[in-house]
Each structure stands twice: as structure tokens, then as C-alpha cells.
Design a protein around this motif. Structure first.
Motif, short mmCIF file in Angstrom:
data_model
loop_
_atom_site.label_atom_id
_atom_site.label_comp_id
_atom_site.label_asym_id
_atom_site.label_seq_id
_atom_site.Cartn_x
_atom_site.Cartn_y
_atom_site.Cartn_z
N LEU A 174 -40.05 29.94 31.13
CA LEU A 174 -41.23 29.29 31.69
C LEU A 174 -42.18 30.33 32.30
O LEU A 174 -43.39 30.30 32.09
CB LEU A 174 -40.79 28.28 32.75
CG LEU A 174 -41.75 27.15 33.12
CD1 LEU A 174 -41.97 26.21 31.95
CD2 LEU A 174 -41.21 26.39 34.32
N ALA A 175 -41.59 31.27 33.07
CA ALA A 175 -42.40 32.32 33.68
C ALA A 175 -43.01 33.23 32.62
O ALA A 175 -44.17 33.64 32.73
CB ALA A 175 -41.55 33.12 34.66
N ALA A 176 -42.23 33.54 31.59
CA ALA A 176 -42.74 34.40 30.53
C ALA A 176 -43.93 33.77 29.81
O ALA A 176 -44.80 34.47 29.29
CB ALA A 176 -41.62 34.71 29.53
N ASP A 177 -43.99 32.44 29.80
CA ASP A 177 -45.11 31.73 29.17
C ASP A 177 -46.33 31.65 30.08
O ASP A 177 -47.37 31.13 29.66
CB ASP A 177 -44.67 30.31 28.78
CG ASP A 177 -43.68 30.31 27.62
OD1 ASP A 177 -43.63 31.32 26.89
OD2 ASP A 177 -42.94 29.32 27.46
N GLY A 178 -46.19 32.12 31.35
CA GLY A 178 -47.35 32.16 32.23
C GLY A 178 -47.26 31.34 33.50
O GLY A 178 -48.18 31.36 34.32
N ALA A 179 -46.14 30.61 33.70
CA ALA A 179 -46.00 29.80 34.90
C ALA A 179 -45.63 30.68 36.09
O ALA A 179 -45.12 31.80 35.93
CB ALA A 179 -44.94 28.72 34.70
N GLY A 180 -45.87 30.17 37.29
CA GLY A 180 -45.35 30.78 38.50
C GLY A 180 -44.22 29.89 39.02
O GLY A 180 -44.29 28.66 38.90
N VAL A 181 -43.19 30.50 39.58
CA VAL A 181 -42.03 29.75 40.04
C VAL A 181 -41.68 30.16 41.46
O VAL A 181 -41.62 31.35 41.78
CB VAL A 181 -40.80 29.98 39.12
CG1 VAL A 181 -39.59 29.20 39.64
CG2 VAL A 181 -41.12 29.59 37.69
N ILE A 182 -41.48 29.16 42.33
CA ILE A 182 -40.90 29.39 43.65
C ILE A 182 -39.48 28.85 43.62
O ILE A 182 -39.26 27.67 43.34
CB ILE A 182 -41.71 28.69 44.77
CG1 ILE A 182 -43.11 29.29 44.88
CG2 ILE A 182 -40.99 28.81 46.11
CD1 ILE A 182 -43.98 28.63 45.94
N PHE A 183 -38.54 29.72 43.89
CA PHE A 183 -37.11 29.38 43.83
C PHE A 183 -36.55 29.45 45.25
O PHE A 183 -36.50 30.51 45.86
CB PHE A 183 -36.38 30.35 42.91
CG PHE A 183 -34.90 30.16 42.83
CD1 PHE A 183 -34.35 29.03 42.25
CD2 PHE A 183 -34.03 31.13 43.33
CE1 PHE A 183 -32.98 28.85 42.18
CE2 PHE A 183 -32.66 30.97 43.25
CZ PHE A 183 -32.13 29.82 42.67
N ILE A 184 -36.16 28.29 45.79
CA ILE A 184 -35.63 28.23 47.15
C ILE A 184 -34.12 28.03 47.07
O ILE A 184 -33.65 27.09 46.43
CB ILE A 184 -36.29 27.09 47.95
CG1 ILE A 184 -37.77 27.37 48.10
CG2 ILE A 184 -35.63 26.92 49.31
CD1 ILE A 184 -38.55 26.26 48.75
N SER A 185 -33.39 28.92 47.70
CA SER A 185 -31.93 28.86 47.60
C SER A 185 -31.30 29.58 48.78
O SER A 185 -31.87 30.50 49.36
CB SER A 185 -31.46 29.50 46.29
OG SER A 185 -30.05 29.48 46.19
N HIS A 186 -30.10 29.13 49.16
CA HIS A 186 -29.30 29.86 50.15
C HIS A 186 -28.27 30.75 49.46
O HIS A 186 -27.53 31.45 50.13
CB HIS A 186 -28.61 28.88 51.11
CG HIS A 186 -27.63 27.97 50.42
ND1 HIS A 186 -27.93 26.66 50.09
CD2 HIS A 186 -26.37 28.17 50.00
CE1 HIS A 186 -26.89 26.11 49.51
NE2 HIS A 186 -25.92 27.00 49.44
N ARG A 187 -28.22 30.71 48.14
CA ARG A 187 -27.25 31.51 47.40
C ARG A 187 -27.89 32.86 47.05
O ARG A 187 -28.62 32.99 46.07
CB ARG A 187 -26.80 30.77 46.14
CG ARG A 187 -26.09 29.46 46.46
CD ARG A 187 -25.65 28.72 45.21
NE ARG A 187 -24.85 27.56 45.54
CZ ARG A 187 -24.36 26.71 44.64
NH1 ARG A 187 -24.60 26.91 43.36
NH2 ARG A 187 -23.64 25.68 45.01
#
Length: 509
Positions: A195-208
Motif C-alpha cells: 500500500l505504501a509502495a503505491d503511494g499511501a501514507g500509513v500510521i501504525f500504532i502498536s505497543h509491540r
């Protein structure tokens, strides 16, 4: 030191999402304090921090659940594309009574066309295609309440990605891997990277933190509502990231200075099972403060209520003050000398329309009644006034409505209510949540006094610093089981984070 040199989209183009100076205040607590971050096209930005750091508040502002008290949020609009936010919350927002097909298509069932019959064959094929991105397809014709947690997560994620008109959107994933197995996590990460490689931005929230280091291009760390780091993944390792989360360099963590002498066993439990907990054993002795740590979803939140009897649980053996106590209820727990301060004082710990006097005397009124069984208002008022002065409640007005006090003073009233009868067992869930630093110290002093007078105290808290300050030893829950027990020199904030997240030991890092 914060490094923001990589912020923004590649080639210097404007970011898809820009958050500047975000502020959010709650009574007695600033949840977000001037937080800024940007997400560029093709970028995966992880947002991490211990429980209470501000991650969830930030997501709720972006989702429109909360209104910010300051700051701006801007989405890109360029080359004919308007960037949209798509958020996958931890609870997924699915309808349990509907099938997988219906949940996947629910956002498309609107307008005049919704009166036309659906082609179930095409709907089924489309549903299988969507979930097929995440591994082997599963039955999409049954209510999702009958699916495994991992399968429900996949439906929620697939639904959020369906129907994008262009790739330059921002996807926010809030703890998306909580219910996924390792192989499913890998499939999800592959999809996110594509998805990011296609141009999207991603916010990933995790405690891991291991997942963060595996997936992210850049990592933003929040602590106590402030942004304390914003660095490229290439500049981070486990040690550095743990130090940012805790605020203490690895190897320099502070230790508690408690020197209590524990007495006889008050609480003895073997095989406590229910909700996420699976066979938990624990003991708490008179005069001892035992902590329970663990990330959200570890089982920490449910443990005190299960012991108290307000949440059902199975148990192999349970003794309180040496006597069996298998069929528990709040009424019987109070009768047996147990007090419980729940984490949500507004919902479970008080009657907000009542006065401070009525709240503080509510658990035990017998000592305030006269010969005819009527409550002596004069005696009750004097008793409440004395307690409010003892716990430094401000203003010390027994007849003031509970809801009109500040958060810290409300919590002092709740503590006074339960400690007035000198319980033999004190159960605490997030005892200083939403209080200011002055009230926090007063509550710590009250807990210390309770232990010094012989109470057995169990503290379930998301704050590592709090557990180190209060406890003689701490049990760390992970995935419903006790993963570690820390005491003495091992009881540090850093080690609590390492054990809670399931990281390697400091020596192995």
C-alpha cells in the motif's frame, strides 16, 4: 535527540498528513501537549508509547471522537487528489450479527441502488477476493461473531482498504495485530508495505516494539502526552527505543526503595481463568504491595474485578484470610474486608449526583445508624468531614456534589470511602488515572499507610514508574498469563517495559 530530517514525502513534496501543535486537555490531565507529526506518501510512520502516552487520544481526535484544544490537522490536496483518512480501530467497528459478506459491503449499501436485489454470488466472490490478500479465504456467509478474532481483524482491515479511488490516502492502524498470529501479521505487513509502495501514507500504532522496528520507516515516540522522539528506523535499535518509551537510559533505571516486611498470606489464588486470563496464580501478604503490569489487552484490566467478584471467573482455589472464597460477589467481598477502587471512578467508583458525604459513607452505614435503624445525618456529616480533612480533599465540603470536585479530589474521596473501614485486602485499578501530581502523591501516601497498617494491596497499573514507586514486587501479565515476576534490583521501569512487550533481555539486545 529527535531527528526529523526525513519528515515529509520523498523528493520534497508536501506530506499527505500534517499535524501541528496538537493539544488535548482532560480534567487534571493534559493528554497531548503540543504534538506535531507528518506522514508522507509511501511512508510508514509508527507511533509508540507506553499506556497513557497519548496514542489513543491522538487517534480519537483524527477520527472526530474528540475535539482538540489546540493545533491543526491538514490533509494534502494536489494533482487532483484529495487525501482521505481511513482508520482501523482496535475494536474494528464490525456488526457481529452480520455475515462477513455484509460487513465487507456495508459501506456500499446506500442510495437508490440499495433497493435492488444483491447478486450473492458476486458479493461472495468479491468478499473472498478482499480477504484473500491476507491469506487463505474463510467462510464469509456466517455471522462474524462465529469467526476467530484473527479472521474478524482481517475483515475489518480488508473493508478499510476496499474502494480507494486513488492510493494517496492515509491509513491509520490502531493496534491491528492484537488478535493476529505471526503468519497473519506477516501477511498484513506485506499488504501495508505494498500500500505504501503505491503511494499511501500509513500510521501504525502498536505497543509491540519488535513489530514497529520490522515495519516502520520512521518512529514517533510519545511519553506523557509529549513527542520525545521522531527518528528514522535506521537510527533505532531495541535499547534506544525502550529508553525513549521509558524516559530512562537502559542500565540506568531507577529502583523502588520500599522496605516493608510482609506478614501472613491474605489472598491466595490458583488457576484464575476468565476473559483473557488463563490460569493465573498469585499471593498477596499482609503489609505487602504487589503490582500487576502488562500492556492493554494483557488481562491486567480485568484481574481486580475478577478477584472482587464484579466480573465472573473460574478458579481452582481461592482463599481470603485463610478461608475459602469460591463464589464471589461485591457484597460478600465487602463483608469479608475487601475494598476495590476501579479505574473508571465516574462509571464504577462513585455516584456522581450524590454529595461527597453520601459517597464517602456508602459502603458501610451500619456504624452511622441510631437505635431505630435510621442514619444519623449529623454523625454521617461529621464522619465525612473528618475523612475529607484527613485526605486533604479541596474544598473540604461534605455537602458538595461529587461531580463538582476536580478529578484528583474525586479520587481522594473514593480512596477515603474504601480505606475508612481498614480493609484487609485493597484492590486498586489505575489508582492515579487522570489526577494531577499533587493528588498523585497524596494517593501514594494513602497506599503506603494502608500497607503499613497491615492491608494486603494489589495495584494494577499501566504506569511503570508508579509500580516501581509503590510495589515490593510486580507480576507482569502477557497474553493472559504471568510472564515474569520482578522484585529488588530487577524491578525497574525498563525491565517492566521489556517484559510487558515480550522483548529480549537487556543482555541479549
Amino acid at each position: 535527540m529527535t531527528n526529523e530530517s526525513t519528515i515529509g514525502s520523498p523528493m520534497g513534496t508536501p506530506p499527505l498528513l500534517s499535524i501541528e501543535g496538537m493539544i488535548k486537555d482532560f480534567p487534571g490531565n493534559r493528554a497531548l501537549d503540543n504534538v506535531s507529526l507528518q506522514v508522507g506518501s509511501g511512508e510508514v510512520v509508527a507511533v509508540v508509547g507506553h499506556n497513557g502516552s497519548g496514542k489513543s487520544t491522538l487517534v480519537k481526535i483524527l477520527a472526530g471522537v474528540y475535539t482538540s484544544d489546540g493545533g491543526t490537522v491538514e490533509l494534502s490536496s494536489q494533482d487532483g487528489f484529495d487525501t482521505e483518512l481511513h482508520i482501523i480501530h482496535q475494536d474494528l467497528g464490525l456488526a457481529n450479527e452480520l455475515t462477513g459478506i455484509e460487513n465487507l459491503g456495508i459501506t456500499h449499501y446506500h442510495g437508490a441502488s440499495s433497493f435492488a436485489p444483491f447478486d450473492r454470488k458476486k458479493e461472495r466472490a468479491k468478499a473472498r477476493e478482499l480477504i484473500g490478500r491476507f491469506g487463505e479465504p474463510f467462510d464469509v456467509d456466517i455471522p462474524i461473531s462465529k469467526l476467530a478474532p484473527a479472521q474478524r481483524s482481517i475483515i475489518g482491515i480488508a473493508r478499510a482498504l476496499d474502494g480507494w479511488q486513488h492510493p494517496r490516502n492515509v491509513l491509520i492502524l490502531d493496534e491491528p495485530t492484537e488478535a493476529l498470529h505471526a503468519t497473519e501479521v506477516r501477511v498484513l505487513f506485506d499488504a501495508v508495505k505494498k500500500l505504501a509502495a503505491d503511494g499511501a501514507g500509513v500510521i501504525f500504532i502498536s505497543h509491540r516494539l519488535d513489530e514497529v522496528l520490522d515495519l516502520a520507516d520512521r518512529v514517533v515516540v510519545l511519553r506523557d502526552g509529549r513527542k520525545v522522539a521522531d527518528e528514522p528506523r535506521s537510527d533505532l535499535d531495541h535499547d534506544r527505543l525502550v529508553s525513549y518509551v521509558t524516559g530512562i537510559p537502559v542500565g540506568e533505571a531507577e529502583h523502588g526503595e520500599n522496605a516493608r516486611r510482609a506478614g501472613e498470606v491474605v489472598l491466595d489464588i490458583k488457576g484464575l481463568t476468565g476473559e483473557i486470563l488463563e490460569g493465573v496464580d498469585l499471593q498477596v501478604r499482609s503489609g505487602e504491595v504487589v503490582g500487576v503490569a502488562g500492556v492493554l489487552g494483557s488481562g491486567r484490566e480485568a484481574l481486580p474485578a475478577m478477584i472482587y467478584g464484579s466480573i465472573d471467573a473460574d478458579v481452582e482455589s481461592f482463599t481470603l484470610d485463610g478461608r475459602p472464597y469460591l463464589k464471589r460477589s461485591p457484597r460478600e467481598s465487602i463483608r469479608r474486608g475487601t475494598a476495590f477502587v476501579p479505574g473508571d471512578r465516574a462509571k464504577f467508583g462513585s455516584v456522581r449526583p450524590m454529595t461527597a458525604r453520601e459517597n464517602v459513607t456508602l459502603p458501610e452505614l451500619k456504624s452511622l445508624t441510631g437505635a431505630g435503624g435510621a442514619i444519623s445525618l449529623k454523625r454521617e456529616r461529621e464522619h465525612a468531614q473528618t475523612l475529607m480533612q484527613e485526605y486533604d480533599v479541596k474544598p473540604p465540603r461534605a455537602e458538595q456534589v461529587f461531580a463538582q470536585f476536580s478529578g484528583g479530589n474525586q479520587q481522594k474521596i473514593v480512596f477515603a470511602k474504601w480505606l475508612r473501614n481498614r480493609p484487609s485486602l485493597l484492590l486498586l485499578e489505575e489508582p492515579t488515572q487522570g489526577v494531577d501530581i499533587g493528588a498523585k502523591q497524596a494517593i501514594y501516601d494513602a497506599i503506603d499507610r494502608a500497607a503499613s497498617t497491615g492491608a494486603a494491596v494489589l495495584v494494577c497499573s499501566s504506569e511503570a514508574k508508579e509500580l516501581v514507586r509503590l510495589c515490593d514486587r510486580v507480576l507482569v501479565l502477557r497474553d493472559g498469563r504471568i510472564a515474569a515476576e520482578l522484585a529488588g534490583d530487577e524491578l525497574t521501569e525498563t525491565q517492566l517495559v521489556i517484559e510487558g512487550y515480550g522483548l529480549k533481555s537487556e543482555d541479549e539486545l
